[in-house]
Design an enzyme around this catalytic site. Structure first.
Site, PDB file in Angstrom:
ATOM      1  N   GLU A  73      -3.559   7.553  -4.224  1.00  0.00           N
ATOM      2  CA  GLU A  73      -3.511   6.267  -3.511  1.00  0.00           C
ATOM      3  C   GLU A  73      -3.226   5.129  -4.486  1.00  0.00           C
ATOM      4  O   GLU A  73      -3.925   4.977  -5.484  1.00  0.00           O
ATOM      5  CB  GLU A  73      -4.844   6.014  -2.797  1.00  0.00           C
ATOM      6  N   TYR A 130       0.848  -1.199   0.000  1.00  0.00           N
ATOM      7  CA  TYR A 130       0.000   0.000   0.000  1.00  0.00           C
ATOM      8  C   TYR A 130       0.881   1.247   0.000  1.00  0.00           C
ATOM      9  O   TYR A 130       1.882   1.323   0.722  1.00  0.00           O
ATOM     10  CB  TYR A 130      -0.896   0.009   1.248  1.00  0.00           C
TER      11      TYR A 130
END
Ligand code: ADP
Ligand code: MG
Length: 399
Positions: free
Chosen positions: A207, A119
């Site tokens: 993101e 992530y």
């Protein structure tokens, strides 16, 4: 303003960042064409909606056993079958709410052999006034759940924008992702590239979930979500062109056409206010009186009849609205002009909910007189507290 995954990836590519090859498609035919342009033999067909969690999402029209919004296909024929099943149907994910979002676009992209998912995100951290990079070894899943269950697996690295990205920031990212050797070097380079892309596009949020390590040892951006600062969009006409209004709240789109700052909220009292600070105070005082605002609406400095009418219409389109509070300070704009605007607008929209108006400022007496003589059931208020108490009482009484 947000963009689709394929658009975010186009922007990242312009900044030298590697992404899998892919093409957007608006129809089954275009999806087939897109697949033919890719080498194969593994393809991924991805629903393009402004919401995450597509992989685990469910199509409303298809059964419980049907696949979600991110589908692997092993041939052009399979791409075609999946595209036909997905286009036009409604995808429900943890981020769309129960009503889901209709899938009108697909992204057909190269299938990647994934060794591990990570992530990575960048955002503006208001508390520190810096840019925060957030990384985790737990990629591909709901990051809120990771933050809740295993907060120690999330690393935040802040960057002072005046100082910019330094080599130690890159090393901290690579360390946070637990990478060594060549992957460690790749992570440092990629973090710098992503930071540069974030700054150059005036992003609010970027993101990458997941950022993947491929079977042959490459770091690759597999999913991308970007949001941009609306006030800086004038500097980026190319990004502004990517706007997909079908993904936005129709009332908010209409409001932006009239240059009104409008945000829909969950309550039942519609608010029309001039000035963002006064709008915030109005919302606060409604809450203080035990009710909830249905929206934030700043009509700006020049509250013209046209703007006030548009604002009334937008507020009244919301079926949750049971009363309206107008709170306007006539500084540059005189109160009598505003009162005239309110009367014209209220007549035009055939107001059928209680309306409380609080005016203050230049020519306030004249303004009040116009409202009183309008023949409309407008409830005048003397100050902010009085106005809030009155609209809450009116709505309670009408209920
Ligand atoms: P969302 O976050 O909306 O569910 P993602 O793009 O993250 O959508 O896709 C969900 C999952 O599907 C990823 O975590 C990854 O495991 C897989 N996936 C996505 N794109 C590809 C791809 N190009 N090749 C192989 N697997 C993919
Ligand atoms: Mg994702």
């Amino acid at each position: 303003m947000n963009v689709h995954e394929y658009q975010a990836k186009e922007l990242l590519k312009e900044h030298g960042i590697a992404v899998p090859d892919g093409h957007a498609a608006l129809s089954v035919e275009e999806a087939v064409e897109a697949a033919r342009k890719l080498p194969g033999p593994l393809y991924v067909v991805k629903a393009q909606i402004h919401a995450g969690g597509r992989g685990k999402g469910k199509f409303k029209e298809l059964g419980e056993d049907a696949k979600g919004g991110v589908r692997l296909a092993k041939s052009v024929e399979e791409v075609e079958e999946n595209a036909r099943e997905m286009l036009g149907n409604t995808l429900v994910t943890i981020q769309t709410g129960d009503e889901g979002k209709q899938v009108n676009r697909l992204y057909v992209t190269d299938g990647v052999d994934i060794a591990k998912e990570y992530y990575f995100s960048l955002l503006v951290d208001r508390a520190s006034g810096q840019v925060a990079m957030v990384v985790s070894t737990e990629g591909g899943m709901d990051i809120e759940a990771v933050a809740h269950d295993t907060p120690e697996k999330i690393h935040t690295i802040t960057i002072d924008p005046a100082q910019g990205f330094m080599p130690h920031h890159g090393r901290a990212v690579a360390f946070g992702l637990g990478l060594s050797g060549d992957l460690n070097k790749q992570a440092q380079k990629l973090a710098r590239q992503l930071y540069n892309a974030f700054m150059a596009t005036d992003s609010e949020m970027l993101e990458i979930n997941p950022l993947v390590e491929t079977d042959d040892g490459k770091l690759l951006v597999l999913d991308a979500k970007m949001g941009f600062d609306g006030n800086a969009l004038f500097r980026h006409p190319d990004i502004e062109e990517m706007r997909d209004e079908t993904e936005e709240d129709p009332a908010e789109v209409e409001a932006s056409e009239y240059d009104l700052a409008y945000i829909k909220l969950d309550g039942n009292i519609g608010c029309m206010v001039n000035g963002a600070g006064l709008a915030m105070a109005t919302m606060d005082i409604i809450k203080l009186n035990g009710a909830f605002p249905a929206n934030f609406l700043d009509v700006g400095g020049g509250a013209t009849t046209e703007k006030v009418t548009a604002a009334f219409k937008i507020i009244l389109k919301d079926p949750a609205v049971e009363g309206i509070l107008v709170n306007i300070f006539g500084g540059i704009m005189r109160c009598d002009t505003i009162a005239e605007g309110i009367v014209v607008a209220a007549k035009e929209v055939e107001l059928d909910v209680p309306l409380v108006v609080r005016l203050e400022g230049t020519n306030v007496e004249k303004g009040k007189e116009i409202l009183a003589n309008s023949g409309l059931p407008i409830v005048p208020a003397d100050d902010l507290g009085d106005a809030a108490r009155k609209i809450v009482a009116e709505v309670k009484q009408a209920a």
